[in-house]
Design a protein around this motif. Sequence first.
Motif, mmCIF file in Angstrom:
data_model
loop_
_atom_site.group_PDB
_atom_site.id
_atom_site.type_symbol
_atom_site.label_atom_id
_atom_site.label_comp_id
_atom_site.label_asym_id
_atom_site.label_seq_id
_atom_site.Cartn_x
_atom_site.Cartn_y
_atom_site.Cartn_z
ATOM 1 N N ALA A 506 1.259 -0.965 0.221
ATOM 2 C CA ALA A 506 -0.190 -0.506 0.100
ATOM 3 C C ALA A 506 1.061 1.281 0.044
ATOM 4 C CB ALA A 506 -0.932 0.475 1.289
ATOM 5 N N SER A 507 1.680 1.446 0.946
ATOM 6 C CA SER A 507 3.293 1.934 0.675
ATOM 7 C C SER A 507 3.767 2.854 -0.847
ATOM 8 C CB SER A 507 3.774 1.948 1.785
ATOM 9 O OG SER A 507 4.881 1.032 1.426
ATOM 10 N N LEU A 508 3.622 1.968 -1.699
ATOM 11 C CA LEU A 508 4.939 2.031 -2.908
ATOM 12 C C LEU A 508 3.836 1.329 -4.533
ATOM 13 C CD1 LEU A 508 8.362 1.255 -2.043
ATOM 14 C CD2 LEU A 508 7.566 2.903 -2.356
ATOM 15 N N GLY A 509 4.823 1.693 -5.362
ATOM 16 C CA GLY A 509 4.390 1.549 -6.406
ATOM 17 C C GLY A 509 4.600 -0.327 -6.452
ATOM 18 N N HIS A 510 3.942 -1.051 -7.656
ATOM 19 C CA HIS A 510 4.773 -2.006 -7.732
ATOM 20 C C HIS A 510 5.721 -2.419 -7.847
ATOM 21 C CE1 HIS A 510 4.350 -5.954 -9.257
ATOM 22 N NE2 HIS A 510 5.549 -5.745 -10.214
ATOM 23 N N ASN A 511 6.578 -3.543 -7.213
ATOM 24 C CA ASN A 511 7.773 -4.148 -7.354
ATOM 25 C C ASN A 511 8.512 -5.522 -8.105
ATOM 26 O OD1 ASN A 511 10.648 -1.868 -6.186
ATOM 27 N ND2 ASN A 511 8.102 -1.291 -5.345
ATOM 28 N N ASP A 512 8.957 -5.730 -8.915
ATOM 29 C CA ASP A 512 8.974 -7.433 -8.836
ATOM 30 C C ASP A 512 9.246 -7.504 -7.783
ATOM 31 O OD1 ASP A 512 7.827 -7.023 -11.821
ATOM 32 O OD2 ASP A 512 9.667 -6.031 -12.598
ATOM 33 N N MET A 513 9.861 -9.305 -7.923
ATOM 34 C CA MET A 513 10.132 -9.850 -7.144
ATOM 35 C C MET A 513 12.162 -9.785 -6.199
ATOM 36 S SD MET A 513 8.279 -12.874 -5.963
ATOM 37 C CE MET A 513 6.539 -13.523 -6.267
ATOM 38 N N THR A 514 12.135 -9.644 -5.448
ATOM 39 C CA THR A 514 13.621 -10.136 -5.117
ATOM 40 C C THR A 514 14.391 -12.052 -6.030
ATOM 41 O OG1 THR A 514 13.727 -8.960 -3.416
ATOM 42 C CG2 THR A 514 15.414 -10.283 -3.412
ATOM 43 N N ASP A 515 14.818 -11.538 -7.286
ATOM 44 C CA ASP A 515 15.173 -12.267 -7.643
ATOM 45 C C ASP A 515 15.617 -11.918 -8.625
ATOM 46 O OD1 ASP A 515 13.109 -10.882 -9.396
ATOM 47 O OD2 ASP A 515 11.868 -13.589 -9.828
ATOM 48 N N GLY A 516 16.752 -13.441 -8.990
ATOM 49 C CA GLY A 516 17.463 -12.730 -10.536
ATOM 50 C C GLY A 516 18.746 -11.947 -9.722
ATOM 51 N N SER A 517 18.686 -11.566 -8.551
ATOM 52 C CA SER A 517 20.329 -11.241 -7.579
ATOM 53 C C SER A 517 19.592 -9.667 -7.604
ATOM 54 C CB SER A 517 21.619 -11.586 -8.506
ATOM 55 O OG SER A 517 21.844 -13.001 -8.333
ATOM 56 N N ARG A 518 18.637 -9.467 -8.206
ATOM 57 C CA ARG A 518 18.045 -7.787 -8.663
ATOM 58 C C ARG A 518 18.076 -7.029 -7.484
ATOM 59 N NH1 ARG A 518 12.928 -6.291 -7.962
ATOM 60 N NH2 ARG A 518 12.747 -4.699 -10.119
ATOM 61 N N GLY A 519 17.695 -7.274 -5.868
ATOM 62 C CA GLY A 519 18.055 -6.056 -4.781
ATOM 63 C C GLY A 519 18.614 -4.689 -5.208
ATOM 64 N N THR A 520 19.375 -5.619 -4.882
ATOM 65 C CA THR A 520 20.569 -4.106 -5.189
ATOM 66 C C THR A 520 21.043 -3.823 -5.798
ATOM 67 O OG1 THR A 520 21.322 -5.231 -2.813
ATOM 68 C CG2 THR A 520 23.097 -3.610 -4.048
ATOM 69 N N PHE A 521 20.689 -4.313 -7.279
ATOM 70 C CA PHE A 521 21.060 -3.714 -8.396
ATOM 71 C C PHE A 521 20.287 -2.899 -8.852
ATOM 72 C CE2 PHE A 521 19.859 -3.615 -12.898
ATOM 73 C CZ PHE A 521 21.122 -3.302 -13.802
ATOM 74 N N SER A 522 18.936 -3.756 -8.873
ATOM 75 C CA SER A 522 18.310 -2.410 -9.239
ATOM 76 C C SER A 522 17.226 -1.238 -7.878
ATOM 77 C CB SER A 522 17.023 -3.188 -9.331
ATOM 78 O OG SER A 522 16.306 -4.323 -8.686
ATOM 79 N N SER A 523 16.824 -1.559 -7.325
ATOM 80 C CA SER A 523 16.980 -0.488 -6.286
ATOM 81 C C SER A 523 17.732 0.427 -6.227
ATOM 82 C CB SER A 523 16.461 -1.847 -4.228
ATOM 83 O OG SER A 523 15.435 -2.319 -4.532
ATOM 84 N N GLY A 524 18.961 -0.514 -6.167
ATOM 85 C CA GLY A 524 20.035 0.418 -5.540
ATOM 86 C C GLY A 524 20.121 1.684 -6.409
ATOM 87 N N MET A 525 19.702 1.160 -8.085
ATOM 88 C CA MET A 525 20.152 2.266 -9.483
ATOM 89 C C MET A 525 18.341 3.162 -8.809
ATOM 90 S SD MET A 525 19.016 1.755 -14.020
ATOM 91 C CE MET A 525 20.735 0.412 -13.788
ATOM 92 N N ALA A 526 17.718 2.929 -8.556
ATOM 93 C CA ALA A 526 16.285 2.900 -7.544
ATOM 94 C C ALA A 526 16.737 4.433 -6.971
ATOM 95 C CB ALA A 526 14.830 2.320 -7.568
ATOM 96 N N THR A 527 17.519 3.786 -5.826
ATOM 97 C CA THR A 527 17.943 4.614 -4.937
ATOM 98 C C THR A 527 18.654 6.022 -5.348
ATOM 99 O OG1 THR A 527 17.357 3.092 -3.318
ATOM 100 C CG2 THR A 527 19.025 4.293 -2.284
#
Lengths: 749, 160
Positions: A506-527
């Motif tokens: 309820a507090s953010l738009g859609h985010n894909d799962m933490t899969d494909g080793s994406r957590g730090t890569f993609s949320s890091g980019m968005a951060t």
Amino acid sequence: MGHDSTYTNQKFKVVGTRVNRPDGVDKVTGRAKYGADAYAPGQLVGLFLRSPHAHAKIKKIDVSKAEKLDGVKAIITSADLPDLTGDDRDLTDILENCMARGRALYDGHAVAAVAAIDMQTAKKALKLIKISYQKLPHVTDVDQAMEPGAPIIHDFVRDRKTGKPSNVCKISQFGHGDVEAGFAEADVIIEKTFKTEQTHQGYIEPHACLANISSDNTGELWVTTQGHFGFRSTCAELLGMDVAKLKVTSSEIGGGFGGKTHVWIEPIALALSRKANRPVKVVMSRDEVFRASGPTSATSIDVKIGAKKDGTITGATADLRYTNGAFPGFWAMLGSMISFACYDIKHVKSIGYDVIVNRPKVAAYRAPSAPMPAFAIESVMDLIAAELKMKPIELRIKNAAKEGTRASYGPTYGPIGIGPTLDAAKNHPHMRARLKKNQGRGVACGFWFNFGGQTCVDLNIGIDGSVNLIVGTVDVGGSRASLALIAAEELGIPYEQVRANVGDTASLGHNDMTDGSRGTFSSGMATIFAARNAITVLRERAAKTWDIPLESVIWKEGAARATGKGNSNRPPLSLKELAASAPNTGGPIAGHNEVVADNAGVSFASHICDVEVDPETGVTKVIRYTVIQDAGKAVHPDYVEGQLQGGAAQGIGWALNEEYVYGDDGCLQNPGFLDYRIPVCSDLPFIDTQILEIPNPDHPYGIRGVGETSIVPPLAAIGNAVSNAVGVRMNHTPMSPIRILKAIEDSKA
Amino acid sequence: MSGVHVSTTINGDPVEFACPQDETLINSLRDRVGLTGVKEGCGTGDCGACSVTLDGRLVCSCLVLSAEVNGKEIATVEGMVEDGKLHPLQQQFIEHAALQCGICTPGILVAAKVLLERNPNPSEEEIRYALAGNLCRCTGYDKIVRAVQAAGKEMRKKSR
């Protein structure tokens, strides 16, 4: 506004340091709340009834006695779950996997669920549900399932050529060149068949959730998951809800490794809650986790590699057969893409066969589908090296893919780490360590694609200048620390001034799962982009305060600074000062970013392993293990090392001990940690790591995913080490004492 | 089913509760006393996530009936903080990044505390065997062993 994700070679102040994680104290004091740790007033206990048969027609389900038991508040069978999935076959399969519809397709398949006031009552109710089954022929082995006359599991799956029912649900082919021409050029050709048994992710926290739907079809779900947004959409679609009316909160997650990217119990928990009009908590037992949540595939793989005398590989093929469990998947497709990704091969072809069997629906497991072909191919690489009297590492270095190589699965590589990790392995002291009697050394390489995907973050500046970073990727192994480091780096403030949290749906738009080793890569980019967005706002506020143009304000070392003529005497305005004056300069200060993080940057690793095999018992002890992997940029080196060590340990378990054992009745014989033995502390040595940093050109900080590749080489590294120790080629995982002894015996015969 | 009344001491505090005769200690601790730091990974004594001490002895609380703990002393991870300060093991687990998901951490901390109380200077092998009953799937145990070594060193320094 677009953002530039191009890598810039900046000097880091806090990124790369080993800070304490924000959730550390909660996790060492027992305060952290996981899937099973939530409570809602009036909550009921939900339990599942599961099929004891590998394949059976469900002739009748009689719940009348169970319904009459005092304290039973709801019972769900497939009759309570109308199929709302339309033409979406994948979604229909998820629905049917969550609750059998007319047929039980594997041992452990859910057939009914109850919600009752307490555990005792729920257990009693399960016993009162009467089901009459008609057993059907079953098949659990991948090769047998492909044979003519094998029991057919789904009539809708048809052979592409004949149109007749088949268990092969997908055939995929990748590669380039003309493999026959390639083999014709070869001086040596090795062809061999390998088998790998099915393994489970083995996360210590079983699946658990607390579902709470009101009579107005709105509700909440607290759940251990790798992706609460994905769980929300799947559950909402299956139950006919609007996604906005289902709030999903991800608990702390007690391990996932891919297994918590799929729903298992959650839609049924919600259905129970809706029917009972009470909150319902469901926690799987370990037996249920093994029997009814997704393991990885068992495989059977043929590999053929040809090479010239100088070691150049001229041609290579792989035929890969993967179990998918009871529903269609794409696991062999992934396997056929990955197979030869480490090497630069002119003529290469892989064919993957996805096969349906009476086993639980396969789920992702860390670099899903990659360790098995690596076991087969890296073993044949060693056989080729032996034939050519080359050192195995030299053969790999000679054929390693590099920038500009066309990958066997299609794309052309940018800067990659396979060559550098091999060079580092060659020069590692581990390679020069002396081996004793009954010991052997193995080297192997691995690859994983990595993934980016849909991501968004909010970065809110508090009234005291502390920063709250809200991300939508579940933290599976320390990513909140890494993301707070990135926010601190961009804003030029201390790490301690940033708090990273995982937001609910309820507090953010859609985010894909933490899969494909994406957590730090993609949320890091968005951060990074969100922080830059906030910095623009901060500069605007400073410009307004000073009454100078925005262009005259720069952001440096955590403060706005006026530049240009006549401005040099103005003292800088710090983040804290700007936050304090925000009410008078335009209100709250925040930064946001929504992005599809593309070009995650492929990942490569090389592993070295020494083992000692007891020739009397066949027991293998791993005595030394080294992981060398390209991280692009290690944001928090401790947690990068942790990923490298953890993946290696899981691979070691897969190589030596772990396997699903099915009886002739098609039932799983070892659904527990006693008989499905994952590595314990005394099984392993310290696992050395060496992190290489070859920047990903498409991430501002050069980050690549690091979570998965480490599980890819161990099966092969250990296979090669054991084979060298016992003098017999191993071709079947796990290399349990029984299999090793048999291989030694067969070689003498 | 008839219930039992249990009177016990948990982390130094007197605690009383009533439960069914066949209820295991883990369920009483989690669902009746509210100590959810005690984790269930298997329910069969194979994973050690539910480790607590019973009169100082390390046990899997999923293998103990609550009826058995009447009059006994129980310690859980929630009792490790003393005077508002983290136990050296807790601090070193954070410093060494010895946890990833953290679900096994409470059980491992309880087991490691028992080890260090009995053997203040354990070898690597002794640590590995002492923790062999506690499964961790994330870390490969490397940083866990190092954290226990560091905590042991810190505790030996303090007791000198």
